[in-house]
Design an enzyme around this catalytic site. Structure first.
Site, short mmCIF file in Angstrom:
data_model
loop_
_atom_site.label_atom_id
_atom_site.label_comp_id
_atom_site.label_asym_id
_atom_site.label_seq_id
_atom_site.Cartn_x
_atom_site.Cartn_y
_atom_site.Cartn_z
N ASP A 58 -0.26 5.08 0.78
CA ASP A 58 -0.52 6.20 2.04
C ASP A 58 -0.63 5.65 3.33
OD1 ASP A 58 -0.69 8.14 -0.16
OD2 ASP A 58 -2.60 7.19 -0.77
N ASP A 60 0.80 -1.08 0.15
CA ASP A 60 0.05 -0.23 -0.05
C ASP A 60 0.91 1.32 -0.11
OD1 ASP A 60 -2.46 1.69 0.34
OD2 ASP A 60 -1.82 1.94 2.48
N ASP A 108 -1.41 -0.15 6.18
CA ASP A 108 -1.68 0.53 7.46
C ASP A 108 -3.28 0.71 7.86
OD1 ASP A 108 -2.64 3.99 6.76
OD2 ASP A 108 -2.25 2.53 5.19
#
Length: 222
Positions: free
Chosen positions: A9, A7, A183
């Protein structure tokens, strides 16, 4: 060969590039000040809550730049890269990517942020394969403000990864190990689909899930 999916961001970057690009456009007078910034903040809150209307957000987020000549928009994007993104690149994140590349893994950046924002960020990390939200174009080449195909968001990331692998002549099942770093709880479908999920700089909700399931927790920006 193993498969490693990152991922972007909050995972490889210590901020959300989509939201930050929107604020950057506000700061430089390309978007309508406080009202636009407030809507940008609300969309980001919806994303964090797992309730983002992706189509509405893409129409909104691209509205600040898609009607301008493409070279002008690309020049503003490069300013964003120089002033915001590159100063935010952490050695720990870049080293993690390089470690998997050096091990011979097939590596991809899989993000719910659109391709216009993320293509130069993937290049800055040295990641060849980018799976991002694709933007539809009109017959004259202008961006329409609509999504093309399946957005790489939540379970859509699995669909897009499988399609990408198929285009390379691979199947998910071909890999001895599959790994995902993220995250966000929005990526639970992808984290649950791989053999080695890694909660990376996780939100409180994802960290609680990771701890309950025995997943490793990695902090790149501590």
């Amino acid at each position: 060969m193993n498969l490693t999916l990152f991922d972007l961001d909050g995972t490889l970057l210590p901020f959300d590039s989509d939201h930050a690009f929107g604020q950057f456009l506000v700061d430089h007078g390309w978007a309508d000040g406080a009202d636009w910034a407030a809507r940008n903040d609300q969309f980001y809150a919806d994303y964090c809550a797992g309730q983002l209307d992706q189509a509405a957000y893409i129409d909104f987020a691209t509205s600040a730049w898609r009607h301008r000549p493409l070279p002008e928009a690309e020049a503003m994007r490069e300013r964003f890269m120089a002033e915001v993104v590159r100063p935010g690149l952490h050695d720990n994140a870049r080293s993690l990517v390089r470690r998997h590349q050096a091990a011979g893994d097939l590596v991809a950046l899989v993000t719910a942020t659109n391709e216009f924002v993320t293509a130069p960020i993937a290049a800055a990390f040295g990641i060849e394969h980018l799976i991002a939200v694709e933007l539809e174009r009109e017959a004259d080449g202008r961006f329409s403000g609509r999504i093309q195909g399946v957005p790489s968001f939540q379970a859509g990331k699995i669909t897009r990864v499988r399609a990408w692998l198929s285009g390379l002549g691979h199947r998910w099942e071909d890999f001895a190990e599959t790994r995902c770093y993220s995250d966000s709880p929005n990526d639970l479908p992808l984290l649950e689909a791989v053999s080695h999920p890694v909660a990376t700089n996780p939100s409180p909700a994802l960290e609680a899930t990771a701890l309950s399931r025995g997943w490793p927790v990695l902090r790149l920006f501590a």
